[in-house]
Design a protein around this motif. Structure first.
Motif, PDB file in Angstrom:
ATOM      1  N   SER A   1      48.354  41.108  30.034  1.00 33.90           N
ATOM      2  CA  SER A   1      48.112  41.667  30.969  1.00 33.90           C
ATOM      3  C   SER A   1      47.203  42.130  32.662  1.00 33.90           C
ATOM      4  CB  SER A   1      46.797  43.201  30.038  1.00 33.90           C
ATOM      5  OG  SER A   1      45.150  42.428  29.940  1.00 33.90           O
ATOM      6  N   ILE A   2      47.112  40.753  32.160  1.00 38.84           N
ATOM      7  CA  ILE A   2      47.159  40.886  33.932  1.00 38.84           C
ATOM      8  C   ILE A   2      48.205  40.332  35.089  1.00 38.84           C
ATOM      9  CG2 ILE A   2      44.899  38.925  35.466  1.00 38.84           C
ATOM     10  CD1 ILE A   2      43.214  38.670  33.043  1.00 38.84           C
ATOM     11  N   ASP A   3      48.548  40.789  35.532  1.00 35.79           N
ATOM     12  CA  ASP A   3      49.463  40.121  36.792  1.00 35.79           C
ATOM     13  C   ASP A   3      48.605  39.485  37.638  1.00 35.79           C
ATOM     14  OD1 ASP A   3      51.564  40.186  38.549  1.00 35.79           O
ATOM     15  OD2 ASP A   3      50.968  42.449  40.013  1.00 35.79           O
ATOM     16  N   VAL A   4      49.229  37.986  37.637  1.00 38.99           N
ATOM     17  CA  VAL A   4      48.512  36.808  38.169  1.00 38.99           C
ATOM     18  C   VAL A   4      48.492  36.936  39.654  1.00 38.99           C
ATOM     19  CG1 VAL A   4      48.202  34.162  37.345  1.00 38.99           C
ATOM     20  CG2 VAL A   4      48.429  35.733  35.778  1.00 38.99           C
ATOM     21  N   LYS A   5      49.883  37.323  39.585  1.00 41.33           N
ATOM     22  CA  LYS A   5      50.660  37.031  41.370  1.00 41.33           C
ATOM     23  C   LYS A   5      49.189  38.142  42.093  1.00 41.33           C
ATOM     24  CE  LYS A   5      54.076  36.205  44.622  1.00 41.33           C
ATOM     25  NZ  LYS A   5      55.599  36.763  45.447  1.00 41.33           N
ATOM     26  N   LYS A   6      49.196  38.844  41.714  1.00 42.53           N
ATOM     27  CA  LYS A   6      48.243  40.191  42.588  1.00 42.53           C
ATOM     28  C   LYS A   6      46.635  39.516  42.289  1.00 42.53           C
ATOM     29  CE  LYS A   6      47.522  44.834  42.159  1.00 42.53           C
ATOM     30  NZ  LYS A   6      47.049  46.654  41.412  1.00 42.53           N
ATOM     31  N   GLU A   7      46.325  38.908  41.428  1.00 39.18           N
ATOM     32  CA  GLU A   7      45.124  39.133  41.113  1.00 39.18           C
ATOM     33  C   GLU A   7      44.491  37.790  42.003  1.00 39.18           C
ATOM     34  OE1 GLU A   7      42.525  40.485  39.296  1.00 39.18           O
ATOM     35  OE2 GLU A   7      43.727  42.142  38.825  1.00 39.18           O
TER      36      GLU A   7
ATOM     37  N   GLU B   1      46.431  36.981  44.974  1.00 47.61           N
ATOM     38  CA  GLU B   1      46.632  37.252  46.116  1.00 47.61           C
ATOM     39  C   GLU B   1      45.174  38.194  46.638  1.00 47.61           C
ATOM     40  OE1 GLU B   1      50.251  39.707  46.247  1.00 47.61           O
ATOM     41  OE2 GLU B   1      51.562  37.982  46.269  1.00 47.61           O
TER      42      GLU B   1
ATOM     43  N   ILE C   1      46.820  31.545  31.610  1.00 47.90           N
ATOM     44  CA  ILE C   1      47.491  31.326  32.208  1.00 47.90           C
ATOM     45  C   ILE C   1      48.428  30.195  32.669  1.00 47.90           C
ATOM     46  CG2 ILE C   1      47.809  32.359  34.904  1.00 47.90           C
ATOM     47  CD1 ILE C   1      45.402  34.244  34.889  1.00 47.90           C
TER      48      ILE C   1
ATOM     49  N   GLU D   1      52.268  30.005  32.003  1.00 49.31           N
ATOM     50  CA  GLU D   1      53.476  29.819  33.939  1.00 49.31           C
ATOM     51  C   GLU D   1      53.949  28.224  33.593  1.00 49.31           C
ATOM     52  OE1 GLU D   1      54.375  32.497  36.418  1.00 49.31           O
ATOM     53  OE2 GLU D   1      52.799  33.742  34.370  1.00 49.31           O
TER      54      GLU D   1
ATOM     55  N   PHE E   1      51.568  30.304  43.258  1.00 55.52           N
ATOM     56  CA  PHE E   1      51.821  31.524  44.232  1.00 55.52           C
ATOM     57  C   PHE E   1      52.147  30.831  45.557  1.00 55.52           C
ATOM     58  CE2 PHE E   1      50.795  32.953  39.693  1.00 55.52           C
ATOM     59  CZ  PHE E   1      52.083  33.363  39.197  1.00 55.52           C
TER      60      PHE E   1
ATOM     61  N   SER F   1      45.229  37.552  29.020  1.00 57.79           N
ATOM     62  CA  SER F   1      45.983  36.873  29.942  1.00 57.79           C
ATOM     63  C   SER F   1      47.810  37.483  30.032  1.00 57.79           C
ATOM     64  CB  SER F   1      46.238  35.088  29.630  1.00 57.79           C
ATOM     65  OG  SER F   1      46.912  35.001  28.417  1.00 57.79           O
TER      66      SER F   1
END
Length: 186
Positions: free
Chosen positions: A137-143, A145, A160, A164, A184, A135
């Motif tokens: 290493s993940i760009d959550v917002k990009k994932e 979107e 996550i 957050e 998001f 979790s």
């Protein structure tokens, strides 16, 4: 002479084919086979089925007898079908020990569970650390979107949500994804 009719051979579907992985099993050597034969030979006895009473039936009849004679408990039934360990060790104890020494490695414990190849992967702390690493290493917002949150596991999604500080309506995967998307604005 007339033929008996059609002979139909069902062909399997492609889904029915599978690749079975056979693990290579060790083969018994001739010396091991001889030791096993010696052990079995020492444990042989003349068998007659009339020498052994069915323990289930004996228990049934003892219960009926106890009811008929107004006893508080039936007599204990001795099960003659169970192996007599003392007699077996007396007759073939040395042969059994020789066989075990030859076949099993030193330090072998019968009934012990096999260790997993991954080492500490079955450990709960290791699993938690693994999900935390995933979790992080993940760009959550990009994932979110790009609509790829569905490819993440529930454990990673929960991590996550926790990281957050998102309030989720449930613990199911769909609920977690909806909560992250709402957070998001996706």
């Amino acid at each position: 002479i007339s033929p008996p009719g059609f002979h139909v051979i069902y062909l399997p579907f492609a889904d029915d084919f599978r690749k079975v992985k056979f693990e290579e099993q060790p083969k018994a050597g001739s010396e091991q086979v001889e030791k096993a034969k010696e052990m079995i030979k020492k444990m042989k006895f003349t068998f007659n089925s009339e020498n052994f009473e069915n323990p289930s039936l004996q228990k049934y009849w003892r219960n009926i007898e106890a009811l008929a004679l107004d006893r508080t408990a039936p007599e204990e039934v001795e099960d003659f079908t169970l192996p007599d360990d003392e007699r077996m060790l007396k007759r073939a104890g040395e042969a059994i020990d020789n066989f075990k020494d030859m076949v099993f490695p030193s330090g072998y414990e019968p009934g012990a569970k096999k260790r997993k190849a991954g080492g500490a992967t079955g450990n709960a702390a290791a699993k938690k650390a693994k999900t935390a690493d995933a979790s992080a290493s993940i760009d959550v917002k990009k994932e979110a979107e790009e609509g790829r949150l569905g490819k993440l596991t529930v454990a990673v999604l929960k991590e996550i949500v926790k990281k957050e500080k998102i309030t989720a309506s449930g613990t199911k995967k769909a609920d977690l994804i909806d909560a992250i998307n709402d957070h998001f604005g996706v």
